[in-house]
Scaffold this active site. Structure first.
Site, PDB file in Angstrom:
ATOM      1  N   LYS A   9      22.894  16.398  -0.555  1.00  0.00           N
ATOM      2  CA  LYS A   9      23.991  15.541  -1.007  1.00  0.00           C
ATOM      3  C   LYS A   9      23.567  14.070  -1.109  1.00  0.00           C
ATOM      4  CE  LYS A   9      27.665  18.597   0.601  1.00  0.00           C
ATOM      5  NZ  LYS A   9      29.017  18.689   1.172  1.00  0.00           N
ATOM      6  N   TYR A  49      33.513  23.223  -6.986  1.00  0.00           N
ATOM      7  CA  TYR A  49      34.500  23.099  -5.908  1.00  0.00           C
ATOM      8  C   TYR A  49      35.888  23.577  -6.358  1.00  0.00           C
ATOM      9  CZ  TYR A  49      31.193  20.502  -2.957  1.00  0.00           C
ATOM     10  OH  TYR A  49      30.123  20.132  -2.164  1.00  0.00           O
ATOM     11  N   PHE A  57      41.894  15.850  -1.109  1.00  0.00           N
ATOM     12  CA  PHE A  57      40.645  15.088  -1.039  1.00  0.00           C
ATOM     13  C   PHE A  57      39.633  15.470  -2.116  1.00  0.00           C
ATOM     14  CE2 PHE A  57      40.727  18.543   2.119  1.00  0.00           C
ATOM     15  CZ  PHE A  57      39.692  19.337   1.668  1.00  0.00           C
ATOM     16  N   THR A  91      31.193  23.296   8.562  1.00  0.00           N
ATOM     17  CA  THR A  91      31.499  22.240   7.598  1.00  0.00           C
ATOM     18  C   THR A  91      31.655  20.881   8.284  1.00  0.00           C
ATOM     19  OG1 THR A  91      32.659  23.865   6.244  1.00  0.00           O
ATOM     20  CG2 THR A  91      33.113  21.544   5.772  1.00  0.00           C
ATOM     21  N   ARG A 102      23.812  20.018  10.096  1.00  0.00           N
ATOM     22  CA  ARG A 102      25.015  19.199  10.278  1.00  0.00           C
ATOM     23  C   ARG A 102      25.184  18.790  11.737  1.00  0.00           C
ATOM     24  NH1 ARG A 102      28.685  22.935   6.177  1.00  0.00           N
ATOM     25  NH2 ARG A 102      28.021  21.926   4.246  1.00  0.00           N
ATOM     26  N   ASN A 112      28.259  15.805   4.974  1.00  0.00           N
ATOM     27  CA  ASN A 112      27.678  16.819   5.857  1.00  0.00           C
ATOM     28  C   ASN A 112      26.341  17.376   5.351  1.00  0.00           C
ATOM     29  OD1 ASN A 112      28.688  18.268   3.780  1.00  0.00           O
ATOM     30  ND2 ASN A 112      30.168  19.453   4.969  1.00  0.00           N
ATOM     31  N   HIS A 115      24.978  21.209   0.724  1.00  0.00           N
ATOM     32  CA  HIS A 115      25.777  22.376   0.357  1.00  0.00           C
ATOM     33  C   HIS A 115      24.845  23.572   0.425  1.00  0.00           C
ATOM     34  CE1 HIS A 115      28.202  25.274  -1.814  1.00  0.00           C
ATOM     35  NE2 HIS A 115      27.086  25.591  -2.459  1.00  0.00           N
ATOM     36  N   GLU A 126      26.022  30.342  -8.222  1.00  0.00           N
ATOM     37  CA  GLU A 126      25.693  28.917  -8.063  1.00  0.00           C
ATOM     38  C   GLU A 126      24.288  28.598  -8.579  1.00  0.00           C
ATOM     39  OE1 GLU A 126      26.488  28.053  -3.925  1.00  0.00           O
ATOM     40  OE2 GLU A 126      28.653  28.115  -4.249  1.00  0.00           O
TER      41      GLU A 126
HETATM   42  P1  ADP Z   1      31.095  24.116   3.039  1.00  0.00           P
HETATM   43  O1  ADP Z   1      30.362  22.987   2.356  1.00  0.00           O
HETATM   44  O2  ADP Z   1      30.809  24.148   4.518  1.00  0.00           O
HETATM   45  O3  ADP Z   1      30.860  25.459   2.371  1.00  0.00           O
HETATM   46  P2  ADP Z   1      33.775  23.932   1.812  1.00  0.00           P
HETATM   47  O4  ADP Z   1      33.325  24.760   0.662  1.00  0.00           O
HETATM   48  O5  ADP Z   1      35.053  24.293   2.491  1.00  0.00           O
HETATM   49  O6  ADP Z   1      32.658  23.805   2.956  1.00  0.00           O
HETATM   50  O7  ADP Z   1      33.963  22.422   1.320  1.00  0.00           O
HETATM   51  C1  ADP Z   1      33.062  21.854   0.402  1.00  0.00           C
HETATM   52  C2  ADP Z   1      32.785  20.423   0.799  1.00  0.00           C
HETATM   53  O8  ADP Z   1      33.989  19.682   0.682  1.00  0.00           O
HETATM   54  C3  ADP Z   1      32.358  20.251   2.263  1.00  0.00           C
HETATM   55  O9  ADP Z   1      30.965  20.458   2.451  1.00  0.00           O
HETATM   56  C4  ADP Z   1      32.745  18.813   2.506  1.00  0.00           C
HETATM   57  O10 ADP Z   1      31.783  17.912   1.979  1.00  0.00           O
HETATM   58  C5  ADP Z   1      34.031  18.697   1.707  1.00  0.00           C
HETATM   59  N1  ADP Z   1      35.235  18.944   2.523  1.00  0.00           N
HETATM   60  C6  ADP Z   1      35.716  20.138   2.939  1.00  0.00           C
HETATM   61  N2  ADP Z   1      36.848  19.981   3.670  1.00  0.00           N
HETATM   62  C7  ADP Z   1      37.075  18.643   3.726  1.00  0.00           C
HETATM   63  C8  ADP Z   1      38.082  17.831   4.312  1.00  0.00           C
HETATM   64  N3  ADP Z   1      39.087  18.360   5.019  1.00  0.00           N
HETATM   65  N4  ADP Z   1      37.992  16.482   4.157  1.00  0.00           N
HETATM   66  C9  ADP Z   1      36.985  15.935   3.437  1.00  0.00           C
HETATM   67  N5  ADP Z   1      36.017  16.651   2.836  1.00  0.00           N
HETATM   68  C10 ADP Z   1      36.043  17.982   2.982  1.00  0.00           C
END
Ligand code: ADP
Length: 153
Positions: A9, A49, A57, A91, A102, A112, A115, A126
Site C-alpha cells: 500500500k 473494494y 469510509f 485487518t 500488520r 495496514n 492487501h 484479483e
Molecule cells: P482486509 O484488507 O484485511 O482483507 P477488508 O477487505 O475488510 O480487509 O478491507 C479492505 C481495506 O479497507 C482494509 O485493508 C483497510 O485498509 C480498509 N478498511 C477496512 N475496514 C475499515 C474501517 N473500518 N475503517 C477504515 N478503513 C477500513
C-alpha cells in the site's frame, strides 16, 4: 501450487518498508513470480473494494490507495493464499498478532501495510485484475526440496 496477490500500500511505500514486506515473504519460502509498480484508479478500486462500496469510509480508503503508486506482487507456493493472508494478520493493525506484518508495522485499521487475497477464488480474480498473463512468470528458483518434503509437492 497456488498463486496469490499482495498489494504493497502507499503508506508502506512512503514509510520505506517495501523491502521489509518482500523479505518476509521470501524468507518464508514463497516465490515472487510477478511484480510491478502501478497507479491505482478510482475505477479499479471500486471493483477491488466492491464489498465495501456501501461503507462510509470507502472514499477515504480509495484516496489512501491512490496517494502514491502501489506495488502489486504475485507470490507462489503450496497453500500460498492462506500462508500470505495469515502473514498479513488481522485487518486492524492494533489487533493483529505480533509477528504478522500488520502486528509488527501497523497501528491503524486503514493503514495496514498490505492487501492480500483472502481465498483461492479471490486470488484468481484479483491476479487477473492486476496482471496480464505475460506479466507472471514460471521459472525454477532453488530446488523445491529445500523448501518442501517430496510428498508435499
Ligand atoms: P482486509 O484488507 O484485511 O482483507 P477488508 O477487505 O475488510 O480487509 O478491507 C479492505 C481495506 O479497507 C482494509 O485493508 C483497510 O485498509 C480498509 N478498511 C477496512 N475496514 C475499515 C474501517 N473500518 N475503517 C477504515 N478503513 C477500513
Amino acid at each position: 501450487m497456488e498463486r496469490t496477490l499482495v498489494i504493497i500500500k502507499p503508506s508502506t511505500i512512503r514509510r520505506g518498508l517495501i523491502g521489509e514486506v518482500i523479505r518476509r515473504f521470501e524468507n518464508r519460502g514463497l516465490q515472487l513470480i510477478g511484480m510491478k509498480m502501478i497507479q491505482l484508479t478510482d475505477e479499479v478500486l471500486m471493483e477491488h473494494y466492491s464489498h465495501l462500496a456501501h461503507k462510509s469510509f470507502i472514499k477515504r480508503i480509495k484516496d489512501a490507495m491512490m496517494i502514491t503508486p502501489v506495488i502489486v506482487c504475485c507470490w507462489k507456493g503450496i497453500d500460498a493464499v492462506h500462508v500470505v493472508h495469515t502473514m498479513a494478520g488481522k485487518t486492524n493493525g492494533r489487533e493483529a498478532a505480533p509477528g504478522t506484518l500488520r502486528g509488527d508495522f501497523s497501528i491503524s485499521v486503514q493503514e495496514n501495510i498490505v492487501h492480500t487475497s483472502d481465498s483461492v477464488e479471490n486470488a484468481i480474480i484479483e491476479l487477473k485484475r492486476f496482471f496480464k498473463d505475460e506479466e507472471i512468470f514460471e521459472f525454477d528458483k532453488l530446488d523445491p526440496f529445500v523448501f518442501y518434503a517430496n510428498d508435499e509437492i
